[in-house]
Design an enzyme around this catalytic site. Sequence first.
Site, PDB file in Angstrom:
ATOM      1  N   PHE A 128       0.850  -1.191   0.000  1.00  0.00           N
ATOM      2  CA  PHE A 128       0.000   0.000   0.000  1.00  0.00           C
ATOM      3  C   PHE A 128       0.886   1.241   0.000  1.00  0.00           C
ATOM      4  O   PHE A 128       1.831   1.339   0.787  1.00  0.00           O
ATOM      5  CB  PHE A 128      -0.935   0.002   1.210  1.00  0.00           C
ATOM      6  CG  PHE A 128      -1.964   1.089   1.114  1.00  0.00           C
ATOM      7  CD1 PHE A 128      -2.972   1.010   0.171  1.00  0.00           C
ATOM      8  CD2 PHE A 128      -1.906   2.201   1.930  1.00  0.00           C
ATOM      9  CE1 PHE A 128      -3.916   2.024   0.051  1.00  0.00           C
ATOM     10  CE2 PHE A 128      -2.847   3.221   1.810  1.00  0.00           C
ATOM     11  CZ  PHE A 128      -3.849   3.131   0.875  1.00  0.00           C
ATOM     12  N   LYS A 224     -12.524   1.056   7.739  1.00  0.00           N
ATOM     13  CA  LYS A 224     -12.889   0.044   6.742  1.00  0.00           C
ATOM     14  C   LYS A 224     -13.869  -0.943   7.388  1.00  0.00           C
ATOM     15  O   LYS A 224     -15.020  -0.598   7.659  1.00  0.00           O
ATOM     16  CB  LYS A 224     -11.638  -0.630   6.194  1.00  0.00           C
ATOM     17  CG  LYS A 224     -10.671   0.333   5.504  1.00  0.00           C
ATOM     18  CD  LYS A 224      -9.475  -0.393   4.934  1.00  0.00           C
ATOM     19  CE  LYS A 224      -8.382   0.557   4.460  1.00  0.00           C
ATOM     20  NZ  LYS A 224      -8.799   1.488   3.398  1.00  0.00           N
TER      21      LYS A 224
END
Length: 413
Positions: A128, A224
């Site tokens: 990421f 999330k």
Amino acid sequence: MTMALDREAARALDAADPLRGKRAGFALPDGVIYLNGNSLGAAPLSAAARVGRLVRDEWARDLIGSWNVHDWIGAPQRLGARIARLIGAEADEVAIADSTSVNLYKLLVAACTARPGRKTILSEPGNFPTDLYIAQGVAATLGDRTVRTVEIDRLCDAIDADTAVVLLTHVHYKSGHMLDMAAITAAAHAQGALVLWDLSHSVGALPVDLNGCAADLAVGCGYKYLNGGPGAPAFLYVARRLQAELVSPLTGWMGHDAPFAFGDDYVPATGIARFLCGTPPILAMAALEEGLAQFDDVSFDDILTKSRTLGDHFIAMVEARCAGHDLELISPRDAARRGSHVSFAHPDAYALCQALIARGVVGDFRAPDAIRFGFTPLYTSFEDIWNAVEILERVLDERAWDRSEYRVRAAVT
């Protein structure tokens, strides 16, 4: 091999789902199939009321006294203890603090400092981006460190006596590939290196066992699968055995041993509190606490089973019904190696994603050519994924994505 579902089979799976009652606790708009909880979780219905009560009955009524009367000051550790249950940690090993990026910085610097003489931060290419960016910034700040990336299938062999810390994401943000946390951690420890795990695409969707894997350090976001709201505070984990050894480079007053003594010189707190920095964002923490409350009465065996089954059936349906349309599965087919999202590559992935969103199927695009479909076990149903594939098939058959307005890139993709 998993067979493609028909609608009645999907409904039967929903009727037998032990998590089926959790969906009613979330705000899910009519006409929307939300398959993007891996990027921003849906709002718990209780969140607005909880934040409203905090404003009305705590902040507005008790003002600054709320830090004591309502234990605002204890929120980082109190919420951290709730997350600890979700990641296989002890309550005193986790705290809510700052953002994922800031926590990465704190723990990377602390880890590098604890391994003097070792010059390498090891990661994988395509990790990421913020993880790699923060690692590059740490290396530049420390001045004598290097960030090295090695393909994941060769990474364990690349760990050596110069490796200070291995920085990896447990579930890859794009492909959904899940790494073997125990094996990689053991390989790092065999060479005297520390490991820092990013759990942002794992926590809340899959069981995580940090202590069972002898993990050192971890971070993760709250917005999330934890459903804490946009920009929700993040968390960090420091194994108890390392807490006295590591010192945060961000020596803010909340990480001080006696913050309200107001002394001039910094003395780190004991335990996980030393990794706090600034004043905790209480309104945001209240929303996150409602997200965490959704896990109070659920089994992680049920979450794991549903996550894997949703992914398996989605892959089978897409490949059965959308063949010949240039979709390429880039997520692991084996559910045991996959997180809770499934990604397909397509030459016109961005436009295809926008066409689906316009028809109520909300996934997301990741450059250069991936569409991600996330399955949040608490509220994604099997009928959701059946309906999503039906719409995907229609969009592909009709080339409905091939319109100029679907190719205009928004600021957030």
